[in-house]
Write a protein that holds these residues in place. Structure first.
Motif, PDB file in Angstrom:
ATOM      1  N   ALA A  53      -0.839 -27.044  42.841  1.00 22.29           N
ATOM      2  CA  ALA A  53      -0.163 -26.123  43.761  1.00 22.29           C
ATOM      3  C   ALA A  53      -0.636 -24.695  43.527  1.00 22.29           C
ATOM      4  CB  ALA A  53       1.347 -26.226  43.606  1.00 22.29           C
ATOM      5  N   ASN A  54      -0.818 -24.321  42.254  1.00 23.04           N
ATOM      6  CA  ASN A  54      -1.367 -23.000  41.944  1.00 23.04           C
ATOM      7  C   ASN A  54      -2.742 -22.824  42.573  1.00 23.04           C
ATOM      8  OD1 ASN A  54       0.881 -22.424  40.407  1.00 23.04           O
ATOM      9  ND2 ASN A  54      -0.111 -22.806  38.440  1.00 23.04           N
ATOM     10  N   TYR A  55      -3.570 -23.844  42.416  1.00 24.21           N
ATOM     11  CA  TYR A  55      -4.932 -23.809  42.956  1.00 24.21           C
ATOM     12  C   TYR A  55      -4.915 -23.650  44.476  1.00 24.21           C
ATOM     13  CZ  TYR A  55      -9.056 -26.155  44.918  1.00 24.21           C
ATOM     14  OH  TYR A  55     -10.148 -26.496  45.688  1.00 24.21           O
ATOM     15  N   ALA A  56      -4.066 -24.420  45.159  1.00 26.85           N
ATOM     16  CA  ALA A  56      -3.999 -24.354  46.621  1.00 26.85           C
ATOM     17  C   ALA A  56      -3.429 -23.013  47.087  1.00 26.85           C
ATOM     18  CB  ALA A  56      -3.164 -25.503  47.165  1.00 26.85           C
ATOM     19  N   ALA A  57      -2.416 -22.501  46.378  1.00 28.52           N
ATOM     20  CA  ALA A  57      -1.830 -21.212  46.756  1.00 28.52           C
ATOM     21  C   ALA A  57      -2.858 -20.095  46.626  1.00 28.52           C
ATOM     22  CB  ALA A  57      -0.606 -20.922  45.887  1.00 28.52           C
ATOM     23  N   ARG A  58      -3.624 -20.110  45.546  1.00 30.95           N
ATOM     24  CA  ARG A  58      -4.682 -19.100  45.372  1.00 30.95           C
ATOM     25  C   ARG A  58      -5.697 -19.204  46.506  1.00 30.95           C
ATOM     26  NH1 ARG A  58      -8.036 -16.332  41.566  1.00 30.95           N
ATOM     27  NH2 ARG A  58      -9.768 -15.581  42.841  1.00 30.95           N
ATOM     28  N   TYR A  59      -6.019 -20.411  46.915  1.00 33.19           N
ATOM     29  CA  TYR A  59      -6.985 -20.604  48.005  1.00 33.19           C
ATOM     30  C   TYR A  59      -6.484 -19.962  49.297  1.00 33.19           C
ATOM     31  CZ  TYR A  59      -9.940 -23.008  51.410  1.00 33.19           C
ATOM     32  OH  TYR A  59     -10.814 -23.286  52.442  1.00 33.19           O
ATOM     33  N   PHE A  60      -5.233 -20.225  49.654  1.00 37.24           N
ATOM     34  CA  PHE A  60      -4.709 -19.677  50.902  1.00 37.24           C
ATOM     35  C   PHE A  60      -4.469 -18.168  50.802  1.00 37.24           C
ATOM     36  CE2 PHE A  60      -3.632 -24.201  51.595  1.00 37.24           C
ATOM     37  CZ  PHE A  60      -4.278 -24.359  52.816  1.00 37.24           C
ATOM     38  N   ASN A  61      -4.179 -17.659  49.603  1.00 36.90           N
ATOM     39  CA  ASN A  61      -4.095 -16.206  49.429  1.00 36.90           C
ATOM     40  C   ASN A  61      -5.450 -15.561  49.727  1.00 36.90           C
ATOM     41  OD1 ASN A  61      -1.380 -16.143  48.724  1.00 36.90           O
ATOM     42  ND2 ASN A  61      -1.792 -16.320  46.541  1.00 36.90           N
ATOM     43  N   ASP A  62      -6.519 -16.203  49.275  1.00 36.88           N
ATOM     44  CA  ASP A  62      -7.853 -15.684  49.563  1.00 36.88           C
ATOM     45  C   ASP A  62      -8.206 -15.847  51.040  1.00 36.88           C
ATOM     46  OD1 ASP A  62      -8.248 -14.792  47.032  1.00 36.88           O
ATOM     47  OD2 ASP A  62      -9.650 -16.357  46.426  1.00 36.88           O
ATOM     48  N   CYS A  63      -7.697 -16.912  51.665  1.00 33.35           N
ATOM     49  CA  CYS A  63      -7.916 -17.078  53.107  1.00 33.35           C
ATOM     50  C   CYS A  63      -7.301 -15.916  53.875  1.00 33.35           C
ATOM     51  CB  CYS A  63      -7.313 -18.394  53.587  1.00 33.35           C
ATOM     52  SG  CYS A  63      -8.278 -19.858  53.140  1.00 33.35           S
ATOM     53  N   GLU A  64      -6.109 -15.482  53.441  1.00 35.90           N
ATOM     54  CA  GLU A  64      -5.485 -14.339  54.120  1.00 35.90           C
ATOM     55  C   GLU A  64      -6.335 -13.090  53.937  1.00 35.90           C
ATOM     56  OE1 GLU A  64      -1.550 -11.482  54.075  1.00 35.90           O
ATOM     57  OE2 GLU A  64      -2.604 -12.163  52.288  1.00 35.90           O
ATOM     58  N   ARG A  65      -6.829 -12.852  52.735  1.00 35.46           N
ATOM     59  CA  ARG A  65      -7.707 -11.699  52.492  1.00 35.46           C
ATOM     60  C   ARG A  65      -8.940 -11.773  53.374  1.00 35.46           C
ATOM     61  NH1 ARG A  65      -9.666 -11.844  46.718  1.00 35.46           N
ATOM     62  NH2 ARG A  65     -10.640  -9.870  47.312  1.00 35.46           N
ATOM     63  N   PHE A  66      -9.522 -12.958  53.456  1.00 29.45           N
ATOM     64  CA  PHE A  66     -10.717 -13.159  54.266  1.00 29.45           C
ATOM     65  C   PHE A  66     -10.443 -12.871  55.735  1.00 29.45           C
ATOM     66  CE2 PHE A  66     -12.460 -16.562  57.053  1.00 29.45           C
ATOM     67  CZ  PHE A  66     -13.726 -16.027  57.237  1.00 29.45           C
ATOM     68  N   LEU A  67      -9.345 -13.391  56.261  1.00 27.45           N
ATOM     69  CA  LEU A  67      -9.035 -13.222  57.678  1.00 27.45           C
ATOM     70  C   LEU A  67      -8.660 -11.785  58.009  1.00 27.45           C
ATOM     71  CD1 LEU A  67      -7.173 -16.592  58.161  1.00 27.45           C
ATOM     72  CD2 LEU A  67      -9.352 -15.947  59.218  1.00 27.45           C
ATOM     73  N   LYS A  68      -8.049 -11.079  57.087  1.00 27.74           N
ATOM     74  CA  LYS A  68      -7.811  -9.649  57.290  1.00 27.74           C
ATOM     75  C   LYS A  68      -9.142  -8.914  57.405  1.00 27.74           C
ATOM     76  CE  LYS A  68      -3.244  -8.950  55.190  1.00 27.74           C
ATOM     77  NZ  LYS A  68      -2.506  -8.345  54.036  1.00 27.74           N
ATOM     78  N   GLY A  69     -10.115  -9.331  56.618  1.00 28.72           N
ATOM     79  CA  GLY A  69     -11.440  -8.732  56.713  1.00 28.72           C
ATOM     80  C   GLY A  69     -12.108  -9.039  58.035  1.00 28.72           C
ATOM     81  N   VAL A  70     -11.943 -10.283  58.502  1.00 24.08           N
ATOM     82  CA  VAL A  70     -12.487 -10.662  59.813  1.00 24.08           C
ATOM     83  C   VAL A  70     -11.898  -9.771  60.898  1.00 24.08           C
ATOM     84  CG1 VAL A  70     -12.537 -12.485  61.562  1.00 24.08           C
ATOM     85  CG2 VAL A  70     -12.996 -13.033  59.158  1.00 24.08           C
ATOM     86  N   HIS A  71     -10.592  -9.579  60.842  1.00 27.32           N
ATOM     87  CA  HIS A  71      -9.929  -8.735  61.834  1.00 27.32           C
ATOM     88  C   HIS A  71     -10.446  -7.300  61.752  1.00 27.32           C
ATOM     89  CE1 HIS A  71      -6.676  -6.147  63.442  1.00 27.32           C
ATOM     90  NE2 HIS A  71      -6.521  -7.119  64.317  1.00 27.32           N
ATOM     91  N   ALA A  72     -10.715  -6.820  60.557  1.00 28.51           N
ATOM     92  CA  ALA A  72     -11.143  -5.434  60.389  1.00 28.51           C
ATOM     93  C   ALA A  72     -12.536  -5.183  60.953  1.00 28.51           C
ATOM     94  CB  ALA A  72     -11.099  -5.049  58.906  1.00 28.51           C
ATOM     95  N   VAL A  73     -13.459  -6.149  60.799  1.00 26.76           N
ATOM     96  CA  VAL A  73     -14.853  -5.887  61.186  1.00 26.76           C
ATOM     97  C   VAL A  73     -15.177  -6.303  62.612  1.00 26.76           C
ATOM     98  CG1 VAL A  73     -15.611  -6.076  58.786  1.00 26.76           C
ATOM     99  CG2 VAL A  73     -15.748  -8.082  60.291  1.00 26.76           C
ATOM    100  N   LEU A  74     -14.422  -7.246  63.194  1.00 28.84           N
ATOM    101  CA  LEU A  74     -14.712  -7.668  64.565  1.00 28.84           C
ATOM    102  C   LEU A  74     -14.410  -6.539  65.545  1.00 28.84           C
ATOM    103  CD1 LEU A  74     -13.407 -11.344  64.969  1.00 28.84           C
ATOM    104  CD2 LEU A  74     -15.781 -10.568  64.887  1.00 28.84           C
ATOM    105  N   ASN A  75     -15.270  -6.421  66.568  1.00 30.04           N
ATOM    106  CA  ASN A  75     -14.977  -5.452  67.611  1.00 30.04           C
ATOM    107  C   ASN A  75     -14.017  -6.078  68.633  1.00 30.04           C
ATOM    108  OD1 ASN A  75     -16.493  -7.110  69.309  1.00 30.04           O
ATOM    109  ND2 ASN A  75     -18.346  -5.872  69.102  1.00 30.04           N
ATOM    110  N   ALA A  76     -13.653  -5.310  69.632  1.00 32.42           N
ATOM    111  CA  ALA A  76     -12.724  -5.816  70.645  1.00 32.42           C
ATOM    112  C   ALA A  76     -13.294  -7.072  71.289  1.00 32.42           C
ATOM    113  CB  ALA A  76     -12.477  -4.739  71.697  1.00 32.42           C
ATOM    114  N   HIS A  77     -12.539  -8.145  71.260  1.00 33.58           N
ATOM    115  CA  HIS A  77     -12.927  -9.442  71.809  1.00 33.58           C
ATOM    116  C   HIS A  77     -14.078 -10.100  71.032  1.00 33.58           C
ATOM    117  CE1 HIS A  77     -10.268  -8.322  75.032  1.00 33.58           C
ATOM    118  NE2 HIS A  77     -11.032  -7.309  75.377  1.00 33.58           N
ATOM    119  N   GLY A  78     -14.368  -9.616  69.825  1.00 33.09           N
ATOM    120  CA  GLY A  78     -15.348 -10.286  68.982  1.00 33.09           C
ATOM    121  C   GLY A  78     -14.852 -11.662  68.561  1.00 33.09           C
TER     122      GLY A  78
END
Length: 316
Positions: free
Chosen positions: A217-242
């Motif tokens: 469970a620790n391993y899976a929670a860490r994975y999804f925490n990193d997924c959130e970090r990753f997706l926040k980065g995706v949102h930050a770098v994509l342009n409008a409608h990217g």
């Protein structure tokens, strides 16, 4: 040969049989004579792409001894010819890319860094398209499975040299999380059963100590925490409608099904991305997948089928 095998690279059995090792070292002697460094690197890359093929190890899918998989050791092999064939393939690819590049003005910039540090390299709202496949939630240990390449190419001389890669990896590894008391999600995901499934994993097989559900469970929670970090980065770098195409696989931990693609879509929606569609090009997947989290199997049971998905996201 005057070249020698890397002193820090240790394996249970000889990685190369004596005849094969002699040929490999002669190849390294030749590569060292190439004065043009970019060309030398291409030869090193061709060696790295083929080096396991003529070793006494193989991917099953994790790196292990051939004899453990019922295969014979490789006593001799056409090492030079194999590397030459790979170089020929690489040459054809380069020629093809060069021909395509002449048709349209283009500039390539390779950033050798973690996407988690995107703000150091990429302007906000500047990216049209992201195509990526982050590590799956299957505890595939990239450091262990690329040890031969890292040592033979001189990127590592001792285990400590790989520590920073392990710590920077998306989701890290179960081996580094199993003894921690508790790791939870660092974000709230409304109308999702993700946290419930993590708790279900956490309380399974706890009589097995570090091999029980809490570590997984620790391993899976860490994975999804990193997924959130990753997706926040995706949102930050994509342009409008990217658009972002994220290739992931589902997982089964301690017998609990985790549809990673679904959860990535939910997290993406939470951080301001639109889930356009989830496409499943592969309805069956085999390999280093965790089923009961203590054995690896070739195929999941019918109601827990492993698959691969493409999560299509767009910036709203």
């Amino acid at each position: 040969p005057t070249s020698t095998r890397p002193t820090g690279f240790k394996t249970r059995a000889d990685f190369y049989s004596p005849k094969v090792l002699r040929k490999v070292l002669i190849v390294h002697d030749f590569i060292a004579t190439i004065e043009d460094i970019p060309v030398q690197d291409l030869f090193r890359l061709a060696f790295a792409a083929t080096m396991v093929r003529y070793s006494n190890y193989s991917y099953e899918p994790s790196l292990g001894r051939r004899v453990s998989a019922g295969k014979q050791d490789i006593m001799d092999f056409a090492v030079g010819e194999t590397i030459f064939e790979k170089l020929h393939d690489m040459f054809e690819d380069i020629v093809h890319v060069q021909k395509q590049a002449r048709r349209r003005a283009s500039r390539v910039n390779i950033i050798n860094d973690s996407f988690f540090l995107h703000q150091n390299h990429i302007h906000a709202s500047s990216v049209d398209l992201i195509i990526t496949s982050p590590p799956y939630l299957n505890n595939y240990h990239y450091n262990r499975n690329t040890r031969p390449h890292l040592y033979w190419l001189g990127f590592a001389t001792q285990p400590q040299d790989l520590k920073h890669l392990e710590e920077a990896n998306v989701g890290t590894y179960w081996q580094t999380m199993r003894e921690l008391s508790r790791v939870d999600l660092e974000f709230s995901l409304p109308n999702s059963d993700l946290n419930e499934r993590l708790q279900e994993i956490r309380f399974r097989n706890n009589d097995r100590g570090m091999y029980g559900g809490n570590g997984w469970a620790n391993y899976a929670a860490r994975y999804f925490n990193d997924c959130e970090r990753f997706l926040k980065g995706v949102h930050a770098v994509l342009n409008a409608h990217g658009t972002a195409l994220v290739v992931v696989g589902n997982s089964i931990i301690q017998g609990v099904l985790l549809p990673v693609d679904k959860y990535i879509g939910e997290i993406a929606n939470m951080v301001g991305l639109e889930l356009v569609h989830i496409d499943i090009p592969r309805t069956t997947r085999v390999g280093n997948s965790i089923i009961q989290s203590n054995v690896r199997v070739e195929k999941a049971i019918d109601d827990h089928q492993l698959y691969e998905a493409v999560v299509i996201l767009r910036k709203r």
